[in-house]
Design an enzyme around this catalytic site. Structure first.
Site, PDB file in Angstrom:
ATOM      1  N   ASP A 163       0.872  -1.174   0.000  1.00  0.00           N
ATOM      2  CA  ASP A 163       0.000   0.000   0.000  1.00  0.00           C
ATOM      3  C   ASP A 163       0.910   1.225   0.000  1.00  0.00           C
ATOM      4  O   ASP A 163       1.626   1.463   0.979  1.00  0.00           O
ATOM      5  CB  ASP A 163      -0.888  -0.032   1.239  1.00  0.00           C
ATOM      6  CG  ASP A 163      -1.874   1.125   1.305  1.00  0.00           C
ATOM      7  OD1 ASP A 163      -1.694   2.110   0.559  1.00  0.00           O
ATOM      8  OD2 ASP A 163      -2.807   1.053   2.122  1.00  0.00           O
ATOM      9  N   SER A 167      -1.784  13.297 -15.204  1.00  0.00           N
ATOM     10  CA  SER A 167      -3.117  13.431 -15.800  1.00  0.00           C
ATOM     11  C   SER A 167      -3.178  14.781 -16.514  1.00  0.00           C
ATOM     12  O   SER A 167      -2.487  15.727 -16.114  1.00  0.00           O
ATOM     13  CB  SER A 167      -4.187  13.364 -14.712  1.00  0.00           C
ATOM     14  OG  SER A 167      -5.439  13.807 -15.209  1.00  0.00           O
ATOM     15  N   TYR A 220      -8.425  15.923  -6.167  1.00  0.00           N
ATOM     16  CA  TYR A 220      -7.721  15.085  -7.150  1.00  0.00           C
ATOM     17  C   TYR A 220      -6.920  15.952  -8.100  1.00  0.00           C
ATOM     18  O   TYR A 220      -5.741  15.679  -8.375  1.00  0.00           O
ATOM     19  CB  TYR A 220      -8.716  14.226  -7.923  1.00  0.00           C
ATOM     20  CG  TYR A 220      -8.089  13.475  -9.072  1.00  0.00           C
ATOM     21  CD1 TYR A 220      -7.341  12.321  -8.842  1.00  0.00           C
ATOM     22  CD2 TYR A 220      -8.223  13.935 -10.379  1.00  0.00           C
ATOM     23  CE1 TYR A 220      -6.750  11.633  -9.892  1.00  0.00           C
ATOM     24  CE2 TYR A 220      -7.642  13.247 -11.435  1.00  0.00           C
ATOM     25  CZ  TYR A 220      -6.907  12.099 -11.189  1.00  0.00           C
ATOM     26  OH  TYR A 220      -6.315  11.430 -12.228  1.00  0.00           O
ATOM     27  N   LYS A 225      -2.706  16.079  -8.691  1.00  0.00           N
ATOM     28  CA  LYS A 225      -2.014  15.886  -9.965  1.00  0.00           C
ATOM     29  C   LYS A 225      -1.190  17.118 -10.346  1.00  0.00           C
ATOM     30  O   LYS A 225      -0.142  16.994 -10.988  1.00  0.00           O
ATOM     31  CB  LYS A 225      -3.021  15.533 -11.070  1.00  0.00           C
ATOM     32  CG  LYS A 225      -3.604  14.138 -10.922  1.00  0.00           C
ATOM     33  CD  LYS A 225      -2.510  13.069 -10.897  1.00  0.00           C
ATOM     34  CE  LYS A 225      -3.052  11.657 -10.823  1.00  0.00           C
ATOM     35  NZ  LYS A 225      -1.986  10.632 -10.834  1.00  0.00           N
TER      36      LYS A 225
END
Length: 243
Positions: A62, A143, A158, A162
């Site tokens: 993880d 992204s 999010y 990024k």
């Protein structure tokens, strides 16, 4: 890709989607892959499907837990005496990532996965490469939203994570340059990709999208460039994507 044959790669988030596709293509190219993911059973299932399964080493890890990452890199050091490629692919996107009440765990999971996990893996990879004088390659799976946030609500954290990847890639490049290191670093920024996250977000199937293999091919392209070439940023979108 010939110079990477029998070399060692770590791929995070390797159990499905983009990470599995990248791992499979690297193995086809003769690379020995250590695949990291939280789901050991998915990694074992993937191992049974790839060419040369003996060249895939599944590792339950993880990336939000620093000690698990350190354990993997210690094992790689003892087993292989070095590392040549790191693909920081593990990432998460969770609906409801707004600045709202009672969402501390969501915020922490997004940044720990997308930013801190990437940082810890990169730090350990650079140290291993330096230790054995390896001119390796580090790839951050970014992204398009890490360059310009789309005009949509609910995923702002999010997008911020990024953007952090974009900045961290460039600052690491400058740090390595100042040290006259030949370790290369690349950010690959796909548009929408049809993965488990795609399904999780309930995206309509008719929206323009990439497949995981498209991103894997981009990884192989950056690795396959001449040793004096560094691809700083590669943005790939499906034909017809407007964002």
């Amino acid at each position: 890709m010939d110079r990477w044959k029998n070399k060692i790669a770590i791929v995070t988030g390797a159990s499905a989607g983009i990470g599995a596709s990248i791992s499979a293509e690297l193995i086809k190219s003769g690379v020995i892959v250590v695949g990291l993911a939280r789901r050991r059973e998915k990694l074992e299932s993937f191992k049974n499907e790839v060419w040369y399964p003996e060249n895939f080493y599944p590792f339950k890890c993880d990336v939000t837990k620093e000690e698990e990452i350190l354990s993997v890199f210690r094992w790689v050091n003892e087993k292989f005496r070095g590392l040549h490629i790191l693909v920081n692919n593990a990432g998460t996107i969770i609906p409801g990532m707004t600045i709202d009440a009672n969402n501390t765990e969501i915020l922490r999971e997004v940044f720990d996965t997308n930013v801190m996990g990437l940082l810890w893996c990169t730090r350990e990879a650079v140290q291993l490469m330096k230790k054995y004088s390896i001119d390796g390659h580090i790839i951050h799976m970014n992204s398009v939203s890490g360059h310009r946030p789309p005009p949509s609500a609910g995923l702002n954290v999010y997008f911020a994570s990024k953007h952090a990847v974009t900045t961290l890639t460039e600052t690491l490049r400058r740090e390595l340059l100042a040290e006259q290191s030949k370790i290369r670093i690349t950010s690959i920024s796909p548009g929408i990709v049809k993965t488990e996250l795609f399904e999780k977000m309930n995206m309509p199937n008719d929206i323009p999208h990439l497949q995981p293999i498209d991103v894997a091919n981009a990884v192989l392209y950056t690795l396959g460039t001449s040793s004096h070439v560094q691809v700083h940023e590669l943005i790939i979108k499906p034909l017809g994507e407007m964002v």
